[in-house]
Design an enzyme around this catalytic site. Sequence first.
Site, short mmCIF file in Angstrom:
data_model
loop_
_atom_site.label_atom_id
_atom_site.label_comp_id
_atom_site.label_asym_id
_atom_site.label_seq_id
_atom_site.Cartn_x
_atom_site.Cartn_y
_atom_site.Cartn_z
N ASP A 65 0.84 -1.20 0.00
CA ASP A 65 0.00 0.00 0.00
C ASP A 65 0.88 1.25 0.00
O ASP A 65 0.75 2.13 -0.85
CB ASP A 65 -0.93 -0.01 1.23
CG ASP A 65 -1.88 1.19 1.22
OD1 ASP A 65 -2.22 1.68 0.11
OD2 ASP A 65 -2.30 1.64 2.30
N VAL A 68 2.96 2.45 -3.13
CA VAL A 68 2.23 2.82 -4.34
C VAL A 68 1.22 3.92 -3.98
O VAL A 68 0.24 3.66 -3.29
CB VAL A 68 1.52 1.59 -4.96
CG1 VAL A 68 0.84 1.97 -6.26
CG2 VAL A 68 2.52 0.47 -5.18
N GLY A 70 1.50 6.14 -1.78
CA GLY A 70 1.45 6.41 -0.34
C GLY A 70 0.47 5.48 0.37
O GLY A 70 -0.27 4.72 -0.25
N SER A 74 -5.00 2.36 -1.40
CA SER A 74 -5.27 2.20 -2.85
C SER A 74 -5.11 0.73 -3.25
O SER A 74 -5.71 0.29 -4.24
CB SER A 74 -4.35 3.09 -3.67
OG SER A 74 -2.99 2.86 -3.35
N ASN A 92 0.98 -8.13 -7.28
CA ASN A 92 0.01 -8.35 -6.20
C ASN A 92 -0.89 -9.57 -6.40
O ASN A 92 -1.32 -10.19 -5.43
CB ASN A 92 -0.89 -7.11 -6.05
CG ASN A 92 -0.14 -5.92 -5.48
OD1 ASN A 92 0.78 -6.09 -4.68
ND2 ASN A 92 -0.52 -4.73 -5.90
N HIS A 190 10.84 -10.73 5.48
CA HIS A 190 10.86 -12.01 4.77
C HIS A 190 11.22 -13.18 5.69
O HIS A 190 11.42 -14.28 5.21
CB HIS A 190 11.81 -11.93 3.58
CG HIS A 190 11.28 -11.07 2.46
ND1 HIS A 190 12.00 -10.77 1.33
CD2 HIS A 190 10.08 -10.45 2.32
CE1 HIS A 190 11.27 -10.01 0.54
NE2 HIS A 190 10.11 -9.78 1.12
N ASP A 251 11.40 -13.78 13.82
CA ASP A 251 12.72 -13.84 14.46
C ASP A 251 13.75 -13.30 13.44
O ASP A 251 13.36 -12.71 12.44
CB ASP A 251 13.03 -15.29 14.87
CG ASP A 251 12.90 -16.25 13.68
OD1 ASP A 251 12.83 -15.78 12.51
OD2 ASP A 251 12.84 -17.47 13.92
C1 HEM Z 1 13.34 -5.13 -0.41
C2 HEM Z 1 12.55 -5.30 -1.45
C3 HEM Z 1 11.49 -6.37 -1.47
C4 HEM Z 1 11.26 -7.24 -2.48
C5 HEM Z 1 12.01 -7.31 -3.79
C6 HEM Z 1 10.18 -8.10 -2.07
C7 HEM Z 1 9.64 -9.11 -2.83
C8 HEM Z 1 8.77 -10.07 -2.36
C9 HEM Z 1 8.31 -11.20 -3.11
C10 HEM Z 1 8.67 -11.50 -4.57
C11 HEM Z 1 7.53 -11.95 -2.29
C12 HEM Z 1 6.86 -13.29 -2.61
C13 HEM Z 1 5.48 -13.12 -3.16
C14 HEM Z 1 5.00 -14.46 -3.63
O1 HEM Z 1 5.59 -14.99 -4.57
O2 HEM Z 1 4.04 -15.01 -3.05
C15 HEM Z 1 7.49 -11.29 -1.02
C16 HEM Z 1 6.80 -11.75 0.07
C17 HEM Z 1 6.70 -11.06 1.26
N1 HEM Z 1 7.19 -9.79 1.50
FE1 HEM Z 1 8.49 -8.79 0.36
N2 HEM Z 1 9.78 -7.73 -0.82
C18 HEM Z 1 10.54 -6.68 -0.42
C19 HEM Z 1 10.40 -5.96 0.77
C20 HEM Z 1 9.44 -6.23 1.71
C21 HEM Z 1 9.10 -5.36 2.79
C22 HEM Z 1 9.71 -3.97 3.02
C23 HEM Z 1 8.14 -5.98 3.52
C24 HEM Z 1 7.40 -5.51 4.74
C25 HEM Z 1 7.89 -4.66 5.60
C26 HEM Z 1 7.90 -7.26 2.89
C27 HEM Z 1 7.06 -8.23 3.38
C28 HEM Z 1 6.83 -9.45 2.76
C29 HEM Z 1 6.11 -10.54 3.39
C30 HEM Z 1 5.60 -10.58 4.83
C31 HEM Z 1 6.01 -11.55 2.44
C32 HEM Z 1 5.27 -12.89 2.60
C33 HEM Z 1 3.84 -12.69 2.15
C34 HEM Z 1 2.91 -13.87 2.36
O3 HEM Z 1 3.31 -14.89 2.91
O4 HEM Z 1 1.74 -13.73 1.95
N3 HEM Z 1 8.68 -7.36 1.79
N4 HEM Z 1 8.24 -10.14 -1.09
#
Ligand code: HEM
Length: 324
Positions: A65, A68, A70, A74, A92, A190, A251
């Site tokens: 959110d 994109v 702010g 959206s 998304n 992550h 963790d």
């Molecule tokens: C640094 C750049 C980042 C990239 C390139 C990135 C990319 C991604 C991608 C590709 C996924 C997997 C989506 C899927 O295939 O199901 C993912 C999952 C996730 N990302 Fe990121 N992300 C980034 C930063 C962040 C940030 C800043 C947060 C939150 C503060 C975040 C929280 C999450 C979470 C919690 C998941 C797991 C979602 C789920 O289990 O439904 N990510 N991210």
Amino acid sequence: MSYIQYTVLVLVSLQYIVHSQAQLYVGFYSGTCSAAELIVKEEVAKAYSQDRGLAAGLIRLHFHDCFVRGCDASVLIDSTPSNKAEKDSPANNPSLRGFNIIDNAKARLEALCPHVVSCADIIAFAARDSFEITGGQGYEVPGGRRDGKISRIANTKALPPATANLTQLTQMFSSHGLTQEEMVTLSGAHTIGRAHCTSFASRLFNFSQSFNQDPNFNALYASKLKQECPNGNSNANSVVPMNPNSPTISDTGYYVDVLNKRGLFTSDQSLLTSRNTANQVHRNAMDPVLWKSKFAKAMVKMGGIRVLTGHHGEIRLNCRVVNN
Ligand code: HEM
Ligand SMILES: *[C@@H]1O[C@H](CO)[C@@H](O)[C@H](O)[C@H]1NC(C)=O
Ligand SMILES: *[C@@H]1O[C@H](CO)[C@@H](O)[C@H](O)[C@H]1NC(C)=O
């Protein structure tokens, strides 16, 4: 003008400036819907008890959110025949989840205090509750965001791709006012959740002319992933946990993974490509208390990106639809 008159004048005009800028503040709903944060917390807990992965979904929802247009909710707006919305971007759809939890909280809040609590604030509170419930830490979330009226698929270009390198990540976060260290800190999200095979298959198969698979990938881990994600992207629905040892706990396992070349995305592994960021990965891996407090602070800062306040935007009645 006496000294006292002067002081009063200064204080009054300071207050005017603060008010007209309409900043977010903690306890925003204490006078208008005092149960707002509690109700969101209850809905997060209820959803989490049914599916622990939803906490990860909600944290990611806040990120997607805020990056994109702010933090204006959206991301929640449904597409219409004349407009493809953010949520239908490949960034998304189908991976983003947790929409129903926001809807449930919103329905209860509209029944209790109609037209008061914004969808954007519900997302911000739910992300905090998700970090807390997964063993992170609680933190105060300033409220007062209002909901935007525009959601366009094209704007999701502001979201970093999994293939991004350190330079690109640093630049994209900096364009939202976040430092490189905050980027490293927030990437620690992550440590919970899942990824679709399609998000990292390019590291496993036909990586480059010289390498069949990404040489920055732990070979054992990569071969295990190839079993879970055969033939690259044959099944668009297959998912794997991002931090297999503790996929539902906030963790610092993520940073340990990255140190062991077990970061799932190119973006994760790129945190080792500069001395500064590699040092931060190391420090976070060793010090969960430090990381959690840095994460809480960075989430509050991220939650302030380009917010609509005061008389800007609206309080949406249904988070999926702009008011008439
Ligand atoms: C640094 C750049 C980042 C990239 C390139 C990135 C990319 C991604 C991608 C590709 C996924 C997997 C989506 C899927 O295939 O199901 C993912 C999952 C996730 N990302 Fe990121 N992300 C980034 C930063 C962040 C940030 C800043 C947060 C939150 C503060 C975040 C929280 C999450 C979470 C919690 C998941 C797991 C979602 C789920 O289990 O439904 N990510 N991210
Ligand atoms: C990062 O990626 C961009 C775009 O692909 C590229 O131009 C740049 O050289 C890369 N930087 C590094 C340090 O690899
Ligand atoms: C990798 O390359 C081979 C040979 O060019 C091709 O048959 C295969 O489909 C490719 N795999 C993926 C996942 O792109």
